[in-house]
Write a protein that holds these residues in place. Structure first.
Motif, mmCIF file in Angstrom:
data_model
loop_
_atom_site.group_PDB
_atom_site.id
_atom_site.type_symbol
_atom_site.label_atom_id
_atom_site.label_comp_id
_atom_site.label_asym_id
_atom_site.label_seq_id
_atom_site.Cartn_x
_atom_site.Cartn_y
_atom_site.Cartn_z
ATOM 1 N N LEU A 66 55.113 67.918 40.773
ATOM 2 C CA LEU A 66 54.246 66.950 40.099
ATOM 3 C C LEU A 66 52.852 67.523 39.877
ATOM 4 O O LEU A 66 52.213 67.247 38.849
ATOM 5 N N ALA A 67 52.362 68.331 40.822
ATOM 6 C CA ALA A 67 51.043 68.952 40.658
ATOM 7 C C ALA A 67 51.039 69.938 39.487
ATOM 8 O O ALA A 67 50.090 69.981 38.694
ATOM 9 N N VAL A 68 52.105 70.727 39.370
ATOM 10 C CA VAL A 68 52.192 71.682 38.260
ATOM 11 C C VAL A 68 52.321 70.945 36.929
ATOM 12 O O VAL A 68 51.705 71.337 35.922
ATOM 13 N N CYS A 69 53.089 69.882 36.912
ATOM 14 C CA CYS A 69 53.224 69.092 35.678
ATOM 15 C C CYS A 69 51.893 68.467 35.279
ATOM 16 O O CYS A 69 51.553 68.409 34.081
ATOM 17 N N PHE A 70 51.140 67.993 36.273
ATOM 18 C CA PHE A 70 49.820 67.432 35.971
ATOM 19 C C PHE A 70 48.879 68.499 35.417
ATOM 20 O O PHE A 70 48.122 68.254 34.469
ATOM 21 N N ALA A 71 48.926 69.710 36.008
ATOM 22 C CA ALA A 71 48.071 70.799 35.515
ATOM 23 C C ALA A 71 48.436 71.169 34.082
ATOM 24 O O ALA A 71 47.549 71.394 33.238
ATOM 25 N N ALA A 72 49.735 71.215 33.783
ATOM 26 C CA ALA A 72 50.166 71.550 32.419
ATOM 27 C C ALA A 72 49.783 70.449 31.440
ATOM 28 O O ALA A 72 49.350 70.725 30.295
ATOM 29 N N SER A 73 49.899 69.189 31.873
ATOM 30 C CA SER A 73 49.548 68.074 30.987
ATOM 31 C C SER A 73 48.051 67.976 30.739
ATOM 32 O O SER A 73 47.631 67.295 29.793
ATOM 33 N N CYS A 74 47.250 68.609 31.599
ATOM 34 C CA CYS A 74 45.798 68.651 31.354
ATOM 35 C C CYS A 74 45.392 69.912 30.606
ATOM 36 O O CYS A 74 44.531 69.860 29.715
ATOM 37 N N GLY A 75 45.995 71.052 30.961
ATOM 38 C CA GLY A 75 45.567 72.317 30.366
ATOM 39 C C GLY A 75 45.945 72.463 28.912
ATOM 40 O O GLY A 75 45.106 72.864 28.071
ATOM 41 N N VAL A 76 47.174 72.130 28.562
ATOM 42 C CA VAL A 76 47.625 72.318 27.178
ATOM 43 C C VAL A 76 46.866 71.401 26.214
ATOM 44 O O VAL A 76 46.332 71.877 25.188
ATOM 45 N N PRO A 77 46.755 70.097 26.484
ATOM 46 C CA PRO A 77 45.960 69.275 25.566
ATOM 47 C C PRO A 77 44.480 69.653 25.533
ATOM 48 O O PRO A 77 43.832 69.552 24.480
ATOM 49 N N GLY A 78 43.951 70.089 26.684
ATOM 50 C CA GLY A 78 42.539 70.449 26.710
ATOM 51 C C GLY A 78 42.225 71.656 25.839
ATOM 52 O O GLY A 78 41.266 71.625 25.050
ATOM 53 N N ILE A 79 43.034 72.699 25.963
ATOM 54 C CA ILE A 79 42.800 73.901 25.141
ATOM 55 C C ILE A 79 43.078 73.595 23.666
ATOM 56 O O ILE A 79 42.362 74.080 22.769
ATOM 57 N N THR A 80 44.099 72.777 23.399
ATOM 58 C CA THR A 80 44.393 72.403 22.015
ATOM 59 C C THR A 80 43.239 71.618 21.406
ATOM 60 O O THR A 80 42.852 71.830 20.244
ATOM 61 N N LEU A 81 42.676 70.717 22.191
ATOM 62 C CA LEU A 81 41.548 69.917 21.714
ATOM 63 C C LEU A 81 40.332 70.786 21.436
ATOM 64 O O LEU A 81 39.633 70.593 20.421
ATOM 65 N N LEU A 82 40.058 71.747 22.301
ATOM 66 C CA LEU A 82 38.911 72.630 22.085
ATOM 67 C C LEU A 82 39.134 73.547 20.881
ATOM 68 O O LEU A 82 38.183 73.841 20.137
ATOM 69 N N THR A 83 40.362 73.984 20.688
ATOM 70 C CA THR A 83 40.635 74.935 19.601
ATOM 71 C C THR A 83 40.645 74.247 18.240
ATOM 72 O O THR A 83 40.019 74.727 17.278
ATOM 73 N N LEU A 84 41.343 73.112 18.158
ATOM 74 C CA LEU A 84 41.499 72.438 16.870
ATOM 75 C C LEU A 84 40.397 71.428 16.586
ATOM 76 O O LEU A 84 39.989 71.252 15.427
ATOM 77 N N GLY A 85 39.930 70.759 17.627
ATOM 78 C CA GLY A 85 38.924 69.730 17.400
ATOM 79 C C GLY A 85 37.501 70.257 17.379
ATOM 80 O O GLY A 85 36.623 69.656 16.761
ATOM 81 N N VAL A 86 37.245 71.366 18.066
ATOM 82 C CA VAL A 86 35.877 71.906 18.115
ATOM 83 C C VAL A 86 35.811 73.185 17.287
ATOM 84 O O VAL A 86 35.364 73.187 16.149
ATOM 85 N N GLY B 296 51.130 66.527 51.742
ATOM 86 C CA GLY B 296 52.413 66.109 51.185
ATOM 87 C C GLY B 296 52.356 64.792 50.450
ATOM 88 O O GLY B 296 53.385 64.136 50.272
ATOM 89 N N GLN B 297 51.159 64.376 50.012
ATOM 90 C CA GLN B 297 51.049 63.122 49.278
ATOM 91 C C GLN B 297 51.597 63.237 47.858
ATOM 92 O O GLN B 297 51.859 62.213 47.220
ATOM 93 N N ILE B 298 51.729 64.448 47.391
ATOM 94 C CA ILE B 298 52.244 64.692 46.053
ATOM 95 C C ILE B 298 53.084 65.961 46.103
ATOM 96 O O ILE B 298 52.787 66.877 46.872
ATOM 97 N N SER B 299 54.120 66.012 45.328
ATOM 98 C CA SER B 299 55.011 67.170 45.340
ATOM 99 C C SER B 299 54.415 68.314 44.518
ATOM 100 O O SER B 299 53.636 68.080 43.587
ATOM 101 N N PRO B 300 54.754 69.548 44.837
ATOM 102 C CA PRO B 300 54.247 70.678 44.035
ATOM 103 C C PRO B 300 54.671 70.611 42.577
ATOM 104 O O PRO B 300 53.909 71.012 41.688
#
Length: 455
Positions: free
Chosen positions: A234-254, A228-232
């Motif tokens: 916040l965990a989902v928001c963190f996953a979305a904030s990592c996944g969307v930029p990561g895939i965008t970076l791989l698609t457009l930058g690479v 319970g150190q972090i709320s679910p």
């Protein structure tokens, strides 16, 4: 005696008859002393005790043959209760308590030091006991978890499984470095960053789905979402904030191929591998595919195409994961069964050991294929043979012994085997200039792609 007490008239008549009988019979047989006794008895009532006295006098004085001989008194038999009391007294140990000397009496230095030491040790033990009791009470109580900004980076690092993410990025970097093209630093950094963000997103979603199952395992019960150190949310928001930029970076930058592989790997890990862990042992093979994709992403980031070299690197990572994970899961069988996960080590222990041994031997064959595909020189299978034989030997020991010791040795060997194998493979890599001299079509296509990319 009973007649005397109960019916006095009947007792008196009985006594008179008895006295008359004694007078008629006793005068002929006994002397004058006995008659005198009868005359005395005639004036008073005869009791039972008096009759016994007359009988004893007759037997002892006038019939010597029938006289009773006094027997010596036997020793009184000791009662068992006395013995028990004696045993209890013997067993009792009397501890004498040393009296405390008054303050005004002079004490020696040694006795003062000993008493001070005893008092300090007693105080320390009391303090430790009170601390343990206080800690246990605090642990049992419900607490409100407050999130501090200083603790947030560490919590997010554990949520994203930072060590596993570092391994994924390193394998993707190895795939990029093994590509037979010139090294592009910008593309390498973009590919590494995008792959790391995609891995953080996949690991965070995985922990979000497995909270009720991780709480039953000793290995995962201290994860941030479980405690319970972090709320679910916040965990989902963190996953979305990592996944969307990561895939965008791989698609457009690479390139789009690398971005598609990254998105497919997130989907495969979160939507296929995670639920299959509680359904079928096939999750191990699906998880091996997930671990084999990052070096392929590194190859495609450098070349822009899916070639035989990319598949070879993916095959090496695919085979390496079976001895690594099977040996790890062998020591965690109790945890996996408690958490409700369907693992080979729990449901099919024989198959778990056989699969680990097969893929240890497969690493030798895959290392031999590398020079055939013109990715490395022929020195690579020769140099890598000792480490491949050693991990195969440990895989055989694990298959034969089936104990925790052999599984731990195989697991720790797999930790240094993979970086060593990739390092040897990189040192034995064929240079880009040699392939240009031979007229390799892959290098020509990559040169054209670089010309189009650069202005």
């Amino acid at each position: 005696a009973r007649l005397t007490w109960c019916c006095p008239e009947a007792a008196a008549s009985f006594q008179r008859l008895f006295v008359w009988h004694l007078k008629n019979t006793g005068i002929r047989q006994v002397p004058c002393q006995f008659v005198h006794l009868c005359r005395v008895a005639n004036n008073r009532l005869i009791t039972f005790q008096y009759f016994n006295f007359l009988k004893r006098m007759y037997v002892t004085q006038y019939n010597k043959d029938l006289s009773q001989r006094a027997k010596p008194k036997s020793d009184s038999v000791a009662s068992p209760f006395c013995d028990l009391q004696r045993l209890d007294q013997e067993k009792k140990v009397i501890h004498k308590i040393r009296p405390i000397s008054p303050v005004h009496q002079p004490l020696s230095k040694t006795s003062n030091r000993n008493e001070l030491r005893e008092m300090k040790s007693a105080a320390e033990t009391e303090d430790s006991v009170t601390r343990v009791r206080a800690e246990s009470k605090e642990d049992r109580q419900w607490k409100e978890m407050k999130l501090r900004l200083d603790d947030l980076p560490g919590i997010l690092a554990r949520l994203s499984k930072i060590k596993l993410t570092a391994l994924v990025v390193s394998t993707a970097s190895a795939g990029f470095a093994m590509a037979p093209v010139p090294f592009d630093l910008t593309c390498f950094l973009l590919a590494s960053l995008g792959t790391g963000l995609a891995s953080c997103a996949a690991n965070s979603i995985n922990q979000f789905f497995e909270v009720p199952f991780d709480s039953n395992m000793n290995r995962t019960k201290n994860r941030p979402l479980v405690r319970g150190q972090i709320s679910p949310l916040l965990a989902v928001c963190f996953a979305a904030s990592c996944g969307v930029p990561g895939i965008t970076l791989l698609t457009l930058g690479v390139n789009p191929l690398t971005g598609a592989l990254g998105a497919f790997n997130i989907f495969l890990y979160t939507c296929c591998y995670t639920p299959m862990k509680r359904m079928s042992i096939a999750n191990t093979w699906v998880g091996a595919v997930v671990g084999a994709i990052p070096p392929v992403m590194g190859w495609t980031a450098a070349t822009g195409s899916l070639d035989a070299g990319a598949l070879l690197l993916g095959g090496i990572l695919y085979s390496w994961q079976f001895p690594h994970f099977n040996a790890l899961s062998w020591g965690l069988r109790e945890d996996y069964s408690r958490g409700g996960y369907c693992m080979m080590s729990v449901t099919h222990p024989g198959l778990c050991r056989r699969v680990a041994l097969r893929h240890c031997l497969a690493l030798i064959g895959l290392s031999t294929v590398a020079p055939v595909l013109d990715i490395t020189t022929w020195t690579f299978p020769i140099i890598s043979l000792p480490i491949n034989l050693y991990i195969s030997y440990l895989g055989f020991r694990f298959y034969r012994d089936a104990d925790r010791s052999s599984s731990r040795k195989l697991f720790f060997c797999s930790l240094w085997h993979l970086p060593m194998l990739l390092l040897v493979m990189f040192t034995c890599k064929k240079s880009f200039l040699e392939k240009e001299d031979k007229g390799d079509p892959l290098s020509e296509s990559h040169g054209r792609a670089m010309e189009i990319r650069l202005p």
